[in-house]
Design an enzyme around this catalytic site. Structure first.
Site, PDB file in Angstrom:
ATOM      1  CG  ASP A   1      39.802  41.857  36.047  1.00 25.76           C
ATOM      2  OD1 ASP A   1      39.243  42.336  36.909  1.00 25.76           O
ATOM      3  OD2 ASP A   1      39.667  42.549  34.944  1.00 25.76           O
TER       4      ASP A   1
ATOM      5  CG  ASP B   1      36.642  47.852  37.939  1.00 26.73           C
ATOM      6  OD1 ASP B   1      36.770  48.766  38.397  1.00 26.73           O
ATOM      7  OD2 ASP B   1      35.956  47.422  36.990  1.00 26.73           O
TER       8      ASP B   1
HETATM    9  N1  GLY Z   1      35.731  45.094  35.833  1.00 24.81           N
HETATM   10  C1  GLY Z   1      35.247  45.553  34.470  1.00 24.81           C
HETATM   11  C2  GLY Z   1      34.024  45.695  34.609  1.00 24.81           C
HETATM   12  O1  GLY Z   1      33.221  45.887  35.635  1.00 24.81           O
HETATM   13  O2  GLY Z   1      33.232  45.832  33.452  1.00 24.81           O
END
Ligand code: GLY
Length: 376
Positions: A97, A158
């Site tokens: 992330d 993601d």
């Molecule tokens: N990347 C984690 C979510 O979308 O909750």
């Protein structure tokens, strides 16, 4: 093409957004918000500076600064960016992330004024992201271990949204490794995450040594094989972005397949559930998925053009108008915009405010009015 009526509607929403957000930012200084309590932001600066969503407030502030040139937004965005330096110095806070944290903060800042400190931060984050690449399985490892389960072989859809940090780093440094790693991960995601019907898995586990695909996990959705809506939108928008950065038609076609699945599953009321395959009696929604899907669909519409482009644009407009009319709090006394956001199907809490829902709603509206700062 956007009709004049739709353009006028979008401009009206933009005006409502600038009005409300000025009040919100004026009373929300020096904070890192994720959600709200009694309508007011809770600050994560001391509670959880490593949380994956901590860049989105920066994204909101840089978008508002681009739109209005009000120095208040720049000052607050710079405060937030500096707070994230603590994360850069803590390997446990660095994971896939990094894109969500440093694209809407340091990269946005760099895009605006070529700030060298911001460039430095974002390149450090990009190097760390690239270092998560598993050579045997050709995937970027998602998370670090938290002492409960083995996460060495876990990759998640993601991550498609984090690849633009690598595309950006390749451009800025001229080093093709960043691009090569982004494309290698996108190819694995295209092959392994996207199902035949255009839906996507959330989490896949690979053997971290051999790289073999081991299993699919339900992740934040209802169950294994179900269809967590935000995951669908990370895929939709993420493959569209990989197309924009590479011009590889395979990514465009993948984004289109996911978009077709998503559009076909939008309920009649235009409100997005947490999972398209959740039990019919469960009514939990996730407004973040509607806002992210709208961003992806608008970009897809621009990339494809013609009649198909209009289909994507109209689907985005439907989602955004539904949010505007039914799920945005226009009350200046509340710090949040979107109501009924959900982090994960099996969490205890559902339907609350979440900062990235607000970010993507703002981004989508600015895409329509032509005032967006392109962050990804
Ligand atoms: N990347 C984690 C979510 O979308 O909750």
């Amino acid at each position: 093409m956007l009709t004049q009526k739709a353009q006028e509607w979008a401009l009206g929403v933009q005006e409502k957004l600038t009005g409300k957000m000025k009040t919100v930012v004026e009373r929300s200084r020096n904070i890192v918000p994720y959600t709200t309590e009694n309508g007011r932001f809770i600050d994560l600066t001391e509670k959880d500076i490593n949380w994956w969503t901590n860049g989105f407030w920066g994204g909101i502030l840089w978008q508002l600064y681009t739109l209005t040139a009000d120095p208040m937004y720049k000052e607050e965005a710079e405060i937030l960016e500096k707070k994230l330096d603590r994360v850069l110095m803590d390997w446990t806070g660095l994971d896939h992330d990094n894109g969500f944290k440093w694209l809407p903060t340091s990269v946005a800042h760099y895009r605006i004024d070529q700030n060298e400190e911001s460039k430095n931060r974002a390149i450090i984050a990009a190097n760390n992201l690239a270092g998560r690449f598993n050579l045997a399985g050709h995937f970027i490892r998602a998370w670090n271990d938290w002492g409960d389960v083995d996460r060495r072989g876990m990759a998640i859809i993601d991550c498609m949204m984090n690849l633009p940090l690598l595309y950006w780093a390749a451009d800025v440094t001229g080093d093709p490794r960043f691009y090569q790693i982004a494309v290698a991960h996108a190819d694995t995601a295209m092959r392994c995450f996207v199902r035949e019907d255009g839906s996507v898995n959330h989490i896949l586990r690979f053997d971290p040594k051999s790289g073999e695909l081991v299993e699919s996990l339900g992740g934040q959705g209802y169950a294994v094989g179900s269809s967590w809506t935000r995951g669908q939108t990370w895929g939709l928008y993420g493959f569209t972005l990989s197309y924009l950065h590479t011009k590889d038609e395979r990514y465009l076609n993948t984004a289109r397949r996911i978009a077709h699945y998503f559009i076909a599953n939008i309920p009649e009321n235009g409100l997005i559930p947490v999972d398209f395959r959740q039990p019919v009696e469960v009514t939990w929604e996730d407004s973040t998925a509607a806002a992210i899907a709208a961003c992806g669909l608008i970009e897809l519409s621009k990339a494809v053009g013609g009649r198909d482009g209009d289909i994507y644009l109209n689907a985005a407009l439907r989602l955004l108008k539904t949010l505007d009319e039914q799920r945005v709090s226009w009350d200046p006394e509340t710090d949040y915009l979107l109501e009924k956001c959900t982090a994960a199907y099996h969490d205890e809490k559902h339907e609350f405010s979440i900062i990235y829902g607000d970010y993507y709603f703002l981004e989508a509206i600015l895409k329509l009015t032509g005032k967006e700062l392109f962050i990804w």
